[in-house]
Design an enzyme around this catalytic site. Structure first.
Site, PDB file in Angstrom:
ATOM      1  N   ARG A  81      39.016  40.364  39.019  1.00  0.00           N
ATOM      2  CA  ARG A  81      37.592  40.376  38.709  1.00  0.00           C
ATOM      3  C   ARG A  81      37.038  38.975  38.891  1.00  0.00           C
ATOM      4  O   ARG A  81      37.738  37.979  38.624  1.00  0.00           O
ATOM      5  CB  ARG A  81      37.346  40.822  37.259  1.00  0.00           C
ATOM      6  CG  ARG A  81      37.537  42.309  37.004  1.00  0.00           C
ATOM      7  CD  ARG A  81      36.479  43.160  37.676  1.00  0.00           C
ATOM      8  NE  ARG A  81      36.625  44.573  37.390  1.00  0.00           N
ATOM      9  CZ  ARG A  81      37.261  45.464  38.152  1.00  0.00           C
ATOM     10  NH1 ARG A  81      37.810  45.074  39.288  1.00  0.00           N
ATOM     11  NH2 ARG A  81      37.333  46.732  37.802  1.00  0.00           N
ATOM     12  N   HIS A 138      34.963  43.275  47.652  1.00  0.00           N
ATOM     13  CA  HIS A 138      35.592  44.150  46.647  1.00  0.00           C
ATOM     14  C   HIS A 138      36.240  45.355  47.340  1.00  0.00           C
ATOM     15  O   HIS A 138      35.940  46.511  47.051  1.00  0.00           O
ATOM     16  CB  HIS A 138      34.562  44.619  45.608  1.00  0.00           C
ATOM     17  CG  HIS A 138      35.197  45.039  44.311  1.00  0.00           C
ATOM     18  ND1 HIS A 138      34.688  44.733  43.068  1.00  0.00           N
ATOM     19  CD2 HIS A 138      36.332  45.745  44.064  1.00  0.00           C
ATOM     20  CE1 HIS A 138      35.464  45.230  42.124  1.00  0.00           C
ATOM     21  NE2 HIS A 138      36.468  45.860  42.704  1.00  0.00           N
TER      22      HIS A 138
HETATM   23  P1  NAP Z   1      47.275  47.378  34.010  1.00  0.00           P
HETATM   24  O1  NAP Z   1      48.265  48.387  34.468  1.00  0.00           O
HETATM   25  O2  NAP Z   1      46.568  47.594  32.728  1.00  0.00           O
HETATM   26  O3  NAP Z   1      48.049  45.979  33.979  1.00  0.00           O
HETATM   27  C1  NAP Z   1      47.477  44.835  33.449  1.00  0.00           C
HETATM   28  C2  NAP Z   1      48.536  43.728  33.378  1.00  0.00           C
HETATM   29  O4  NAP Z   1      47.899  42.525  32.961  1.00  0.00           O
HETATM   30  C3  NAP Z   1      49.633  44.040  32.377  1.00  0.00           C
HETATM   31  O5  NAP Z   1      50.883  43.600  32.860  1.00  0.00           O
HETATM   32  C4  NAP Z   1      49.225  43.195  31.170  1.00  0.00           C
HETATM   33  O6  NAP Z   1      50.295  42.775  30.342  1.00  0.00           O
HETATM   34  C5  NAP Z   1      48.622  41.999  31.860  1.00  0.00           C
HETATM   35  N1  NAP Z   1      47.738  41.287  30.935  1.00  0.00           N
HETATM   36  C6  NAP Z   1      46.651  41.753  30.276  1.00  0.00           C
HETATM   37  N2  NAP Z   1      46.141  40.802  29.474  1.00  0.00           N
HETATM   38  C7  NAP Z   1      46.934  39.716  29.632  1.00  0.00           C
HETATM   39  C8  NAP Z   1      46.942  38.429  29.054  1.00  0.00           C
HETATM   40  N3  NAP Z   1      46.024  38.054  28.142  1.00  0.00           N
HETATM   41  N4  NAP Z   1      47.907  37.562  29.424  1.00  0.00           N
HETATM   42  C9  NAP Z   1      48.860  37.931  30.330  1.00  0.00           C
HETATM   43  N5  NAP Z   1      48.918  39.158  30.905  1.00  0.00           N
HETATM   44  C10 NAP Z   1      47.957  40.028  30.559  1.00  0.00           C
HETATM   45  O7  NAP Z   1      46.161  47.164  35.113  1.00  0.00           O
HETATM   46  P2  NAP Z   1      46.239  47.487  36.684  1.00  0.00           P
HETATM   47  O8  NAP Z   1      46.072  48.928  36.927  1.00  0.00           O
HETATM   48  O9  NAP Z   1      47.429  46.808  37.238  1.00  0.00           O
HETATM   49  O10 NAP Z   1      44.892  46.740  37.197  1.00  0.00           O
HETATM   50  C11 NAP Z   1      44.707  45.358  37.031  1.00  0.00           C
HETATM   51  C12 NAP Z   1      43.302  44.946  37.400  1.00  0.00           C
HETATM   52  O11 NAP Z   1      43.129  44.944  38.814  1.00  0.00           O
HETATM   53  C13 NAP Z   1      42.176  45.868  36.933  1.00  0.00           C
HETATM   54  O12 NAP Z   1      41.880  45.660  35.579  1.00  0.00           O
HETATM   55  C14 NAP Z   1      41.032  45.471  37.836  1.00  0.00           C
HETATM   56  O13 NAP Z   1      40.310  44.416  37.254  1.00  0.00           O
HETATM   57  C15 NAP Z   1      41.726  44.969  39.101  1.00  0.00           C
HETATM   58  N6  NAP Z   1      41.484  45.854  40.257  1.00  0.00           N
HETATM   59  C16 NAP Z   1      40.822  45.366  41.340  1.00  0.00           C
HETATM   60  C17 NAP Z   1      40.612  46.175  42.451  1.00  0.00           C
HETATM   61  C18 NAP Z   1      39.945  45.657  43.685  1.00  0.00           C
HETATM   62  O14 NAP Z   1      39.632  46.443  44.582  1.00  0.00           O
HETATM   63  N7  NAP Z   1      39.734  44.380  43.815  1.00  0.00           N
HETATM   64  C19 NAP Z   1      41.080  47.497  42.458  1.00  0.00           C
HETATM   65  C20 NAP Z   1      41.754  47.960  41.334  1.00  0.00           C
HETATM   66  C21 NAP Z   1      41.950  47.127  40.232  1.00  0.00           C
HETATM   67  P3  NAP Z   1      51.178  43.832  29.521  1.00  0.00           P
HETATM   68  O15 NAP Z   1      51.974  44.567  30.585  1.00  0.00           O
HETATM   69  O16 NAP Z   1      52.026  42.981  28.694  1.00  0.00           O
HETATM   70  O17 NAP Z   1      50.224  44.719  28.790  1.00  0.00           O
HETATM   71  C1  GLV Z   2      38.355  48.350  41.205  1.00  0.00           C
HETATM   72  O1  GLV Z   2      37.960  47.239  41.136  1.00  0.00           O
HETATM   73  C2  GLV Z   2      39.062  48.998  40.144  1.00  0.00           C
HETATM   74  O2  GLV Z   2      39.065  48.486  39.017  1.00  0.00           O
HETATM   75  O3  GLV Z   2      39.653  50.064  40.412  1.00  0.00           O
END
Ligand code: NAP
Ligand code: GLV
Length: 309
Positions: free
Chosen positions: A224, A272
């Site tokens: 983000r 994005h």
């Molecule tokens: P997720 O499964 O919830 O994983 C989040 C990870 O971040 C977990 O390993 C979590 O730790 C870690 N985390 C959270 N808070 C933290 C902190 N304070 N310090 C250290 N680590 C921390 O999320 P995801 O599905 O992988 O998605 C991640 C992010 O990618 C989304 O929230 C979104 O913002 C972004 N995204 C972007 C796009 C794009 O097109 N650019 C698309 C999809 C997603 P724990 O495992 O210990 O809980």
């Molecule tokens: C895209 O940014 C998502 O959070 O899936």
């Protein structure tokens, strides 16, 4: 059951078709055609207008079309008791891991340097290194970070990962919490941010963090825009602390036409575009949660509102 679909970025026709195939009895309304708001029990949304969900008095579940739910949680009118499920979908995960690999390979094979040399008609070979010489650090070892780490490892890169709680991942050096952040950052060639945006992670990509990276490291922010302190990035690129940055997400989207990132020689901008759910794949995830809601079974991929992800 009646579901409201509201997204400025996703194709309502493709999603409606994919959902109907799985749940023929589901009535789907596409924003802004709400009909009677009292009938709507489920909302499938990405960036809904603030206040929209609060105007649905019988809403039982909010299904996010995105993996990140920060924009939803920012809406002060968000109904406090309605569960939120985020998108965890194989097509989304695969496209993110692929995008990470693409940018890591680009940096590993010096394409950013060659693009700069081309602008100056400069012919200079940089001798290739083996992939294990490139150390990639992934912030966030959740659904997306884990998949990206595994794909990179399969290509032979040295991979490190950082998360809030401790993780074990074969072939990946893992670090947890702020106490281990310095050790995580110390030898990275490329830092990839895949954290959720929460009060704890907002502004984490700042001057202090860049100072703890090796000089000349590269940054890939696919999470983000709120994670990045923009002035600190510009300063780090100017001083050479960072050699280059790839940014897919921004504090303001679309990125304003006069923003300095657009024309910066050391920044690659993508709109994005890192990862999206294909309707055929994502609809299966949504349909499963709607079946569970109907049957009173536990929902999948519930967001912990207090934690922010
Ligand atoms: P997720 O499964 O919830 O994983 C989040 C990870 O971040 C977990 O390993 C979590 O730790 C870690 N985390 C959270 N808070 C933290 C902190 N304070 N310090 C250290 N680590 C921390 O999320 P995801 O599905 O992988 O998605 C991640 C992010 O990618 C989304 O929230 C979104 O913002 C972004 N995204 C972007 C796009 C794009 O097109 N650019 C698309 C999809 C997603 P724990 O495992 O210990 O809980
Ligand atoms: C895209 O940014 C998502 O959070 O899936």
């Amino acid at each position: 059951m009646v579901l409201l679909f509201a997204s400025p970025d996703d194709d309502p026709v493709a999603w409606t078709r994919a959902l109907r195939r799985r749940l023929p009895e589901l009535e789907i309304r596409v924003y802004p055609d709400l009909g009677d708001p009292e009938a709507i029990e489920a909302a499938l949304v990405w960036s809904p207008p603030p206040g929209l969900l609060a105007a649905l008095p019988r809403l039982r579940v909010i299904l996010s079309l995105g993996a990140g739910v920060d924009r939803l949680l920012e809406d002060p009118t968000l109904p406090p008791e309605v569960p939120i499920c985020r998108m965890v979908d194989p097509s989304l995960t695969r496209s993110m891991a692929e995008f990470v690999l693409l940018h890591v390979l680009r940096y590993h094979r010096f394409l950013d340097v060659y693009e700069e040399q081309q602008r100056r008609a400069q012919w200079r070979l940089l001798l290739p290194r083996p992939p294990e010489a490139t150390v990639v650090g992934i912030m966030g070892l959740g659904e997306l970070g884990t998949a990206a780490a595994n794909l990179l490892r399969g290509h032979g890169f040295s991979v490190k990962g950082w998360s809030r709680t401790r993780k074990t991942l074969e072939g990946v050096k893992t670090y947890a919490g702020r106490d281990e952040l310095d050790a995580f950052l110390a030898d990275l060639s490329i830092l990839v941010c895949l954290l959720p945006l929460t009060p704890e992670t907002r502004g984490i990509l700042d001057r202090g963090l860049f100072a703890r990276l090796p000089e000349g490291a590269r940054l890939v922010n696919l999470a983000r825009g709120g994670h990045l302190v923009e002035e600190d990035l510009l300063e780090a690129l100017e001083s050479g602390r960072l050699a280059h940055a790839t940014l897919d997400v921004f504090a303001r989207e679309p990125l304003p036409a006069d923003h300095p990132f657009w024309r910066h020689p050391k920044i690659t901008v993508t709109p994005h575009a890192a990862a999206y759910s294909l309707p055929e794949s994502g609809a299966e995830v949504v349909a499963e949660n709607l079946r569970r809601l109907r049957a009173g079974r536990p929902l999948l991929h519930l967001v912990d509102r207090a934690r922010g992800y």
